[in-house]
Design an enzyme around this catalytic site. Structure first.
Site, mmCIF file in Angstrom:
data_model
loop_
_atom_site.group_PDB
_atom_site.id
_atom_site.type_symbol
_atom_site.label_atom_id
_atom_site.label_comp_id
_atom_site.label_asym_id
_atom_site.label_seq_id
_atom_site.Cartn_x
_atom_site.Cartn_y
_atom_site.Cartn_z
ATOM 1 N N TYR A 39 28.481 -39.263 14.334
ATOM 2 C CA TYR A 39 27.061 -40.140 14.527
ATOM 3 C C TYR A 39 26.669 -40.429 15.846
ATOM 4 C CZ TYR A 39 30.911 -42.854 17.242
ATOM 5 O OH TYR A 39 31.765 -43.179 18.027
ATOM 6 N N PHE A 50 24.715 -44.235 23.986
ATOM 7 C CA PHE A 50 26.130 -45.040 24.786
ATOM 8 C C PHE A 50 27.425 -44.172 23.884
ATOM 9 C CE2 PHE A 50 25.355 -48.054 21.027
ATOM 10 C CZ PHE A 50 26.354 -47.912 19.950
ATOM 11 N N ASP A 51 27.219 -43.728 22.400
ATOM 12 C CA ASP A 51 28.039 -43.012 21.831
ATOM 13 C C ASP A 51 28.185 -41.835 21.210
ATOM 14 O OD1 ASP A 51 31.036 -42.608 21.251
ATOM 15 O OD2 ASP A 51 31.096 -44.582 20.463
ATOM 16 N N ILE A 70 33.147 -51.467 13.338
ATOM 17 C CA ILE A 70 31.843 -53.265 13.646
ATOM 18 C C ILE A 70 31.887 -53.386 11.993
ATOM 19 C CG2 ILE A 70 31.326 -52.871 15.315
ATOM 20 C CD1 ILE A 70 28.398 -51.373 14.142
ATOM 21 N N PHE A 113 22.363 -46.321 15.067
ATOM 22 C CA PHE A 113 23.431 -45.106 14.699
ATOM 23 C C PHE A 113 22.956 -44.826 13.813
ATOM 24 C CE2 PHE A 113 26.545 -49.034 16.118
ATOM 25 C CZ PHE A 113 27.296 -48.325 16.535
#
Length: 188
Positions: A39, A50-51, A70, A113
């Protein structure tokens, strides 16, 4: 590629399929709740990543429905098939909310995402073999029920045919007696 689907009915989790999984690809189930994903997460306001698992080509694994990710992921991943790539847009209440966790995610951020479902696996302790065996056993029971139903139907059909044949014999005897009676009467 695909249309955007509202998975929660309130616009909280929106999914757009970017690449379909194969038609015969498996999807997460009760038997296969462990998922492996690639992802990349971005902030919807800035587009800032951010990731990601792409930088180190790692795989993120978790069990669906356990609250270890989440809420949006628990909801969206259940709708995916292996090989599928989807864009998942998560409103704050389905992401990190007002807490804004981890530190690089501001409070009340909408997140986007791009997720690829790589694999679905059984829980530890239940091997895929036992899952497959259980499916095979259920499939065999289903076949046995279908065969039993077909045999029952065949028996019913034979009984009806036998009943019809018996009725025809009785009718033929009655007709023969009527014919004999007329014949005897005329002969006298």
């Amino acid at each position: 590629m695909g249309d955007t689907i509202d998975l929660t009915g309130d616009g909280g989790v929106m999914k757009t399929i970017l690449r379909q999984g194969k038609a015969d690809a498996i999807a997460p189930t009760e038997d296969l709740p462990l998922v492996d994903v690639h992802y990349e997460g971005t902030l919807s306001d800035t587009g800032e990543v951010f990731d990601t698992t792409h930088e180190d080509n790692s795989v993120f694994s978790f069990e669906l429905g356990k609250g270890s990710v989440i809420k949006a992921w628990d909801i969206a991943l259940k709708t995916m098939k292996v090989g599928e790539v989807a864009k998942i847009t998560c409103k704050p209440e389905y992401a990190y909310g007002s807490a804004g966790s981890p530190p690089d995610i501001p409070p009340n951020a909408t997140l986007i995402f791009e997720v690829e479902l790589i694999a679905c696996r059984p829980r530890k302790g239940s091997s895929l073999g036992s899952v497959s065996e259980e499916r095979a056993r259920l499939e065999e029971l289903k076949k046995q029920r279908e065969l039993a139903a077909a045999a029952k139907e065949e028996e019913k059909k034979k009984r009806e045919e036998a009943k019809a044949a018996a009725a025809a014999r009785v009718q033929a005897k009655l007709d023969a007696k009527k014919g004999q009676g007329k014949g005897k009467g005329k002969g006298k």
